[in-house]
Scaffold this motif. Structure first.
Motif, PDB file in Angstrom:
ATOM      1  N   UNK A  19       0.824  -1.215   0.000  1.00  0.00           N
ATOM      2  CA  UNK A  19       0.000   0.000   0.000  1.00  0.00           C
ATOM      3  C   UNK A  19       0.857   1.264   0.000  1.00  0.00           C
ATOM      4  N   UNK A  20       2.003   1.209   0.711  1.00  0.00           N
ATOM      5  CA  UNK A  20       2.846   2.394   0.850  1.00  0.00           C
ATOM      6  C   UNK A  20       3.908   2.509  -0.231  1.00  0.00           C
ATOM      7  N   UNK A  21       3.989   1.519  -1.109  1.00  0.00           N
ATOM      8  CA  UNK A  21       5.052   1.523  -2.121  1.00  0.00           C
ATOM      9  C   UNK A  21       4.922   2.757  -3.019  1.00  0.00           C
ATOM     10  N   UNK A  47      -1.329   5.128  -3.633  1.00  0.00           N
ATOM     11  CA  UNK A  47      -0.749   5.175  -2.280  1.00  0.00           C
ATOM     12  C   UNK A  47      -1.151   6.425  -1.508  1.00  0.00           C
ATOM     13  N   UNK A  48      -1.434   7.523  -2.185  1.00  0.00           N
ATOM     14  CA  UNK A  48      -1.794   8.756  -1.497  1.00  0.00           C
ATOM     15  C   UNK A  48      -3.294   8.967  -1.388  1.00  0.00           C
ATOM     16  N   UNK A  49      -4.084   8.019  -1.879  1.00  0.00           N
ATOM     17  CA  UNK A  49      -5.544   8.165  -1.786  1.00  0.00           C
ATOM     18  C   UNK A  49      -6.002   7.888  -0.353  1.00  0.00           C
ATOM     19  N   UNK A  50      -7.125   8.470   0.012  1.00  0.00           N
ATOM     20  CA  UNK A  50      -7.619   8.323   1.385  1.00  0.00           C
ATOM     21  C   UNK A  50      -7.935   6.870   1.740  1.00  0.00           C
ATOM     22  N   UNK A  51      -8.612   6.091   0.894  1.00  0.00           N
ATOM     23  CA  UNK A  51      -8.874   4.688   1.262  1.00  0.00           C
ATOM     24  C   UNK A  51      -7.587   3.890   1.482  1.00  0.00           C
ATOM     25  N   UNK A  52      -6.574   4.136   0.653  1.00  0.00           N
ATOM     26  CA  UNK A  52      -5.309   3.403   0.804  1.00  0.00           C
ATOM     27  C   UNK A  52      -4.601   3.807   2.090  1.00  0.00           C
ATOM     28  N   UNK A  53      -4.549   5.110   2.371  1.00  0.00           N
ATOM     29  CA  UNK A  53      -3.896   5.570   3.600  1.00  0.00           C
ATOM     30  C   UNK A  53      -4.623   5.030   4.827  1.00  0.00           C
ATOM     31  N   UNK A  54      -5.956   4.964   4.751  1.00  0.00           N
ATOM     32  CA  UNK A  54      -6.743   4.462   5.881  1.00  0.00           C
ATOM     33  C   UNK A  54      -6.443   2.989   6.134  1.00  0.00           C
ATOM     34  N   UNK A 106      -2.944   7.659  16.978  1.00  0.00           N
ATOM     35  CA  UNK A 106      -1.931   7.121  16.068  1.00  0.00           C
ATOM     36  C   UNK A 106      -2.545   6.798  14.709  1.00  0.00           C
ATOM     37  N   UNK A 107      -3.718   6.193  14.717  1.00  0.00           N
ATOM     38  CA  UNK A 107      -4.404   5.872  13.454  1.00  0.00           C
ATOM     39  C   UNK A 107      -4.599   7.128  12.619  1.00  0.00           C
ATOM     40  N   UNK A 108      -5.084   8.188  13.241  1.00  0.00           N
ATOM     41  CA  UNK A 108      -5.320   9.439  12.495  1.00  0.00           C
ATOM     42  C   UNK A 108      -4.001  10.055  12.028  1.00  0.00           C
ATOM     43  N   UNK A 109      -2.955   9.973  12.860  1.00  0.00           N
ATOM     44  CA  UNK A 109      -1.658  10.515  12.451  1.00  0.00           C
ATOM     45  C   UNK A 109      -1.097   9.743  11.256  1.00  0.00           C
ATOM     46  N   UNK A 110      -1.308   8.420  11.242  1.00  0.00           N
ATOM     47  CA  UNK A 110      -0.846   7.620  10.109  1.00  0.00           C
ATOM     48  C   UNK A 110      -1.592   7.991   8.831  1.00  0.00           C
ATOM     49  N   UNK A 111      -2.897   8.208   8.947  1.00  0.00           N
ATOM     50  CA  UNK A 111      -3.679   8.610   7.782  1.00  0.00           C
ATOM     51  C   UNK A 111      -3.212   9.972   7.276  1.00  0.00           C
ATOM     52  N   UNK A 112      -2.941  10.887   8.217  1.00  0.00           N
ATOM     53  CA  UNK A 112      -2.547  12.248   7.852  1.00  0.00           C
ATOM     54  C   UNK A 112      -1.076  12.358   7.469  1.00  0.00           C
ATOM     55  N   UNK A 113      -0.278  11.328   7.797  1.00  0.00           N
ATOM     56  CA  UNK A 113       1.155  11.402   7.518  1.00  0.00           C
ATOM     57  C   UNK A 113       1.895  12.327   8.463  1.00  0.00           C
TER      58      UNK A 113
END
Length: 425
Positions: free
Chosen positions: A27-29, A35-42, A276-283
């Motif tokens: 997903x992060x590749x 990779x930068x779409x919201x569903x993928x980041x979530x 942490x979940x929200x920080x990961x989504x937001x980068x």
């Protein structure tokens, strides 16, 4: 059986953790166009939280390579094994090239707790002390890694280790004991003082320690008192499962200690992982790094020898042996009134929910003949904040350093008091 159930659950989750890591990597590749779409980041964030909550955390490193000096420079630091024992190593944070000309560095033995976490829990304490002190630390070994044939370890053995280390380091050593070791550190100091041993420490700093848990008892203290000792033997103690080196050794499993600590503040830990979940989504990489640094340490736990665990509950939390003047070590009664020339410093947290305010300061009542004493309660901090974090660095550590310097100066002036006095640092 709970230890085996824990190991089985960890084993069963291993394929899921592996699959989760593989999915997150895809997903992060950077070549993934989504990779930068919201569903993928979530989905990637969910994988990251799952992996962090279910993996086993190994012993962290101290990670010190240099220290700031008083003059604003930097000196390289390396970890040196000063002594090796079956259940503990004595580590020395040695400066490359030794001390600078004219530099006064009081020698400090930092006694880390043997209560479920590794000595690296005091990384922040060590970092704060290194610029002005020559620091040694007790690095306790995970009982799960000690073969059953190596023998057992109990409360008296803990005191023996401290006596050995102090005699190895020699005169003019200062002891700083954090939390649980406050009782054995005070006992070891009293035993040395009673013998007029030159290794008697110049100062003894007790931070958030259960000297007398009858004062301002916490939920942890009440639990230890409400249950008979054989209840802990039946329900808490377990044997190390195969294939660990300590197979069949009776221990207090570290994961049970961690579970107990986390359930005391379950809402806070749950909220931290939601953030942490929200920080990961937001980068938000800075917030992610801060979370990871805390939980890499907090969730890295070790097993305790069962005999030491049970004897600590019995002597410290149930019978209050030291506080009542009834503690016996190898057939000798520990008499804290024998301490005269050791400066006594107690540090407590105003919001400590593990070791209530007043429990550590009880040491002053047990040591009426101490000539130099200092008591401090840090407002607004809990158990961990009293020996780590920004408040510790700004407000607590400078007080400890000043008390140690004062004791060191009096030593250089050959200050010794033959009788009780009321002087204060």
């Amino acid at each position: 059986m709970h230890y085996y159930a824990y190991e089985m659950a960890h084993t069963l989750l291993s394929p899921w953790r592996f699959a989760t890591r593989m999915l997150k990597a895809q997903l992060d590749h950077p070549l993934n166009p989504f990779s930068r779409s919201l569903p993928t980041r979530t989905l990637s964030a969910a994988c990251g939280v799952f992996e962090g909550l279910t993996r086993r955390y190994g012993k962290p490193d101290f990670g010190f390579d240099a220290v700031e000096t008083g003059g604003g420079g930097r000196v390289a630091i390396r970890e040196v094994l000063a002594a090796r024992r079956t259940f503990c190593n004595l580590l020395h944070f040695q400066r490359e090239g030794g001390r600078l000309p004219g530099e006064e560095l009081p020698q400090v033995l930092l006694v880390a707790p043997l209560s479920g976490h590794y000595a690296t829990l005091l990384r922040g304490t060590v970092r704060a002390m290194l610029p002005d002190h020559d620091v040694y630390i007790t690095d306790w070994i995970d009982a799960r890694d000690v073969p059953l044939t190596a023998g057992d370890f109990g409360f008296d053995d803990y005191i023996d280790y401290l006596l050995d280390f102090l005699r190895l380091l020699g005169p003019d050593t200062h002891v700083v004991a954090v939390c649980q070791p406050s009782v054995p550190a005070l006992a070891a100091t009293a035993l040395l003082a009673a013998e007029h041993d030159p290794a008697t420490p110049l100062s003894l700093t007790l931070i958030g320690g259960p000297i007398d848990t009858r004062r301002n008892p916490t939920a942890v203290n009440r639990l230890a008192e409400q249950r008979p000792l054989d209840w802990f033997q039946r329900n808490i103690v377990a044997r190390v499962p195969f294939p660990n080196p300590g197979y069949m050794r009776p221990v207090y499993p570290g994961f049970m200690q961690l579970t107990g600590f986390m359930t005391m503040n379950l809402d806070r830990h749950a909220a931290a992982h939601v953030r942490l979940f929200h920080h990961l989504v937001e980068g938000d990489h800075d917030s992610i790094r801060q979370h990871d640094e805390f939980y890499e340490e907090y969730m890295a736990v070790m097993d305790l020898p069962a005999r030491f665990y049970l004897e600590t509950i019995d002597r410290v939390f149930q019978r209050h042996a030291l506080a009542k003047g009834e503690l016996v070590h190898r057939g000798r009664r520990v008499d804290c009134s024998a301490i005269r020339d050791t400066a006594l410093i107690t540090i407590e947290g105003g919001r400590d929910d593990i070791c209530g305010p007043g429990q550590t300061a009880a040491a002053h009542d047990l040591c009426p003949n101490v000539a130099m004493r200092y008591r401090y309660v840090q407002p607004g901090v809990g158990h961990y904040g009293v020996f780590n974090g920004s408040r510790f660095r700004r407000e607590v550590q400078p007080r400890i350093a000043e008390a140690i310097r004062t004791a060191d100066v009096k030593r250089r002036l050959s200050y010794r008091t033959p009788a009780p006095a009321q002087a204060r640092l």
